[in-house]
Design an enzyme around this catalytic site. Sequence first.
Site, PDB file in Angstrom:
ATOM      1  N   CYS A 105       0.789  -1.188  -0.048  1.00  0.00           N
ATOM      2  CA  CYS A 105      -0.160   0.071  -0.036  1.00  0.00           C
ATOM      3  C   CYS A 105       0.928   1.183   0.055  1.00  0.00           C
ATOM      4  CB  CYS A 105      -0.813  -0.132   1.235  1.00  0.00           C
ATOM      5  SG  CYS A 105      -1.739   1.537   1.565  1.00  0.00           S
TER       6      CYS A 105
ATOM      7  N   CYS B  34      -8.294  -1.971   7.971  1.00  0.00           N
ATOM      8  CA  CYS B  34      -7.177  -0.868   7.939  1.00  0.00           C
ATOM      9  C   CYS B  34      -7.106  -0.381   9.055  1.00  0.00           C
ATOM     10  CB  CYS B  34      -7.457  -0.169   6.681  1.00  0.00           C
ATOM     11  SG  CYS B  34      -6.668   1.272   6.500  1.00  0.00           S
TER      12      CYS B  34
ATOM     13  N   GLU C  46     -14.446  29.416  -3.654  1.00  0.00           N
ATOM     14  CA  GLU C  46     -14.061  27.756  -3.926  1.00  0.00           C
ATOM     15  C   GLU C  46     -14.371  27.303  -5.419  1.00  0.00           C
ATOM     16  OE1 GLU C  46     -13.246  24.738  -2.196  1.00  0.00           O
ATOM     17  OE2 GLU C  46     -13.534  24.007  -4.191  1.00  0.00           O
TER      18      GLU C  46
ATOM     19  N   ASP D 171      -6.461  28.213   2.454  1.00  0.00           N
ATOM     20  CA  ASP D 171      -6.524  26.559   2.693  1.00  0.00           C
ATOM     21  C   ASP D 171      -6.501  26.097   1.464  1.00  0.00           C
ATOM     22  OD1 ASP D 171      -6.512  24.241   3.746  1.00  0.00           O
ATOM     23  OD2 ASP D 171      -8.529  24.369   4.605  1.00  0.00           O
TER      24      ASP D 171
ATOM     25  N   CYS E 276      -1.915  21.535   3.999  1.00  0.00           N
ATOM     26  CA  CYS E 276      -1.682  20.115   4.383  1.00  0.00           C
ATOM     27  C   CYS E 276      -0.290  19.586   3.777  1.00  0.00           C
ATOM     28  CB  CYS E 276      -2.859  19.317   3.892  1.00  0.00           C
ATOM     29  SG  CYS E 276      -2.853  19.421   2.009  1.00  0.00           S
TER      30      CYS E 276
HETATM   31  N1  SAH Z   1     -11.262  24.995   3.532  1.00  0.00           N
HETATM   32  C1  SAH Z   1     -11.993  23.817   3.174  1.00  0.00           C
HETATM   33  C2  SAH Z   1     -11.440  23.144   2.007  1.00  0.00           C
HETATM   34  C3  SAH Z   1      -9.781  23.051   1.836  1.00  0.00           C
HETATM   35  S1  SAH Z   1      -9.407  21.922   0.787  1.00  0.00           S
HETATM   36  C4  SAH Z   1     -11.870  22.826   4.475  1.00  0.00           C
HETATM   37  O1  SAH Z   1     -11.116  22.787   5.286  1.00  0.00           O
HETATM   38  O2  SAH Z   1     -12.803  21.976   4.122  1.00  0.00           O
HETATM   39  C5  SAH Z   1      -8.999  22.883  -0.520  1.00  0.00           C
HETATM   40  C6  SAH Z   1     -10.263  23.316  -1.477  1.00  0.00           C
HETATM   41  O3  SAH Z   1      -9.493  23.983  -2.343  1.00  0.00           O
HETATM   42  C7  SAH Z   1     -10.977  22.111  -2.141  1.00  0.00           C
HETATM   43  O4  SAH Z   1     -12.272  22.241  -1.636  1.00  0.00           O
HETATM   44  C8  SAH Z   1     -10.626  22.391  -3.561  1.00  0.00           C
HETATM   45  O5  SAH Z   1     -11.821  22.225  -4.283  1.00  0.00           O
HETATM   46  C9  SAH Z   1     -10.659  23.965  -3.632  1.00  0.00           C
HETATM   47  N2  SAH Z   1      -9.677  24.369  -4.791  1.00  0.00           N
HETATM   48  C10 SAH Z   1      -8.738  23.910  -5.470  1.00  0.00           C
HETATM   49  N3  SAH Z   1      -8.084  24.908  -6.456  1.00  0.00           N
HETATM   50  C11 SAH Z   1      -8.689  25.766  -6.281  1.00  0.00           C
HETATM   51  C12 SAH Z   1      -8.717  26.987  -7.009  1.00  0.00           C
HETATM   52  N4  SAH Z   1      -7.943  27.468  -8.224  1.00  0.00           N
HETATM   53  N5  SAH Z   1      -9.530  28.205  -6.530  1.00  0.00           N
HETATM   54  C13 SAH Z   1     -10.502  27.876  -5.603  1.00  0.00           C
HETATM   55  N6  SAH Z   1     -10.428  26.630  -4.991  1.00  0.00           N
HETATM   56  C14 SAH Z   1      -9.917  25.809  -5.214  1.00  0.00           C
END
Ligand code: SAH
Length: 437
Positions: free
Chosen positions: A65, A142, A316, A364, A391
């Site tokens: 994995c 798992c 988003e 984020d 992350c």
């Molecule tokens: N803050 C949220 C999501 C974080 S994950 C939480 O904690 O739940 C990152 C997010 O960025 C995802 O939902 C993804 O769809 C979005 N994303 C990715 N590329 C992007 C872009 N260019 N513009 C806006 N959103 C984007």
Amino acid sequence: MENRNARYAGGKKTGTKNTGRKPAKEVKASVRQRGEKSITSEKTAKPAKVAKPSATSACRIDKKCGGCVYLRHTYEEQLAIKEKQVRCLMEGIAKVRPVTGMENPYHYRNKVNAAFQRKRDGKIVSGIYEEGTHNVIPVSSCLIEDQKADEIIGTIRRLALSFKVRIYDEDHGSGLLRHVMIRRGHVSGQILVILVVASPVFPSKNNFVKALRAAHPEITSVVLNVNDKQTSMVLGSRNITLYGKGYIEDILCGCRFRISPSSFYQINSVQTEKLYGKAIELAELTGEETVFDAYCGIGTIGITASAGAGRVIGVELNKDAVRDAAINAKLNDIPNIRFYADDAGRFLTEMAARGEKADVLFMDPPRSGSTEVFMKAAFEMEPSRIVYVSCDPETMARDLRYLRKNYNVGEIWPFDMFPWTRSIECVTVLKRKNLRK
Ligand code: SAH
């Protein structure tokens, strides 16, 4: 949507601040009722002593994995390794605080994917792709996945055989069932089963769902997701609800959230509450601010922060997530929040061009990090604080190097959202320098 074997490689792409709002009535348990400590009272960053997985519980397929790279270490050793990695990456950028670990770092994944394959002997297996191949390695349990989800996947394997469901064959592009994805609400206990199929025609689907529900009455919804593309993405774009609402709801940080099949939702709810609690604390909201929640997903950060802000604007890319976010604002009776479906860089650039200003910017981004277009526009909007949640500390370090032209970078707070895997989540606050124009 995600690649199957990217599931353990991080969150995107993968302390509750009391908002003063009550969770909705239908979802009965609260975070505290589930035995978790209130996040505001969580003082220590040290986890309880957790040994290595024992010989009997250890994973038999870890080498194939490749997800859980720290199984040969104790949990404390693994936290120390992750902390050191973050310290190295942030060298010369910012101080790093001790990593916040989990008390029980097992079975934390609230979303589980399984690829399906029929072997030459006719047996149906489900699990993960062996690294670099499309050969499915069977997984029946798992260490990090939700156990109920694994049980349900086992039942689907048996039912697929008895209902003679044709399993998708990648080489020939024939057959039906490709993957199963399960989402389970950590507090609500709601369970969504997503059957990913190559075609919307699923013979005896009503009886199949009936048999599945008879075996697992706790399932609250079943969705058929149609993915007819030759792709490594698990989910296709079309969802057909076979039973229930077609989504789950859960409670996070005292707010209620609706989560559709393809919307991003943090996979470790226990740690997410600690992470978001810290993020909101670092934002030092007073109730007056104009707050941007960039890369907002289903609106979790913005909605949690909204009680302490003047107004919140979320952006988003994923349209389904934005639809969920707008509904979530209503579910929580939040009047001061708006969500927009757009690329975050483009959206902020347009806002900046119109002369809009922000007081606080939450960002984020996905694992790839943010973009110069986004960060340039952020500079023009002159937020006094930027709260950066990430992350991937590598792309975070890259972005912090750019942002520190105009901002002082605060301490980095790592949170172990993905025990036993390589990944680590971090949050920090950046404060605007006193710039003379
Ligand atoms: N803050 C949220 C999501 C974080 S994950 C939480 O904690 O739940 C990152 C997010 O960025 C995802 O939902 C993804 O769809 C979005 N994303 C990715 N590329 C992007 C872009 N260019 N513009 C806006 N959103 C984007």
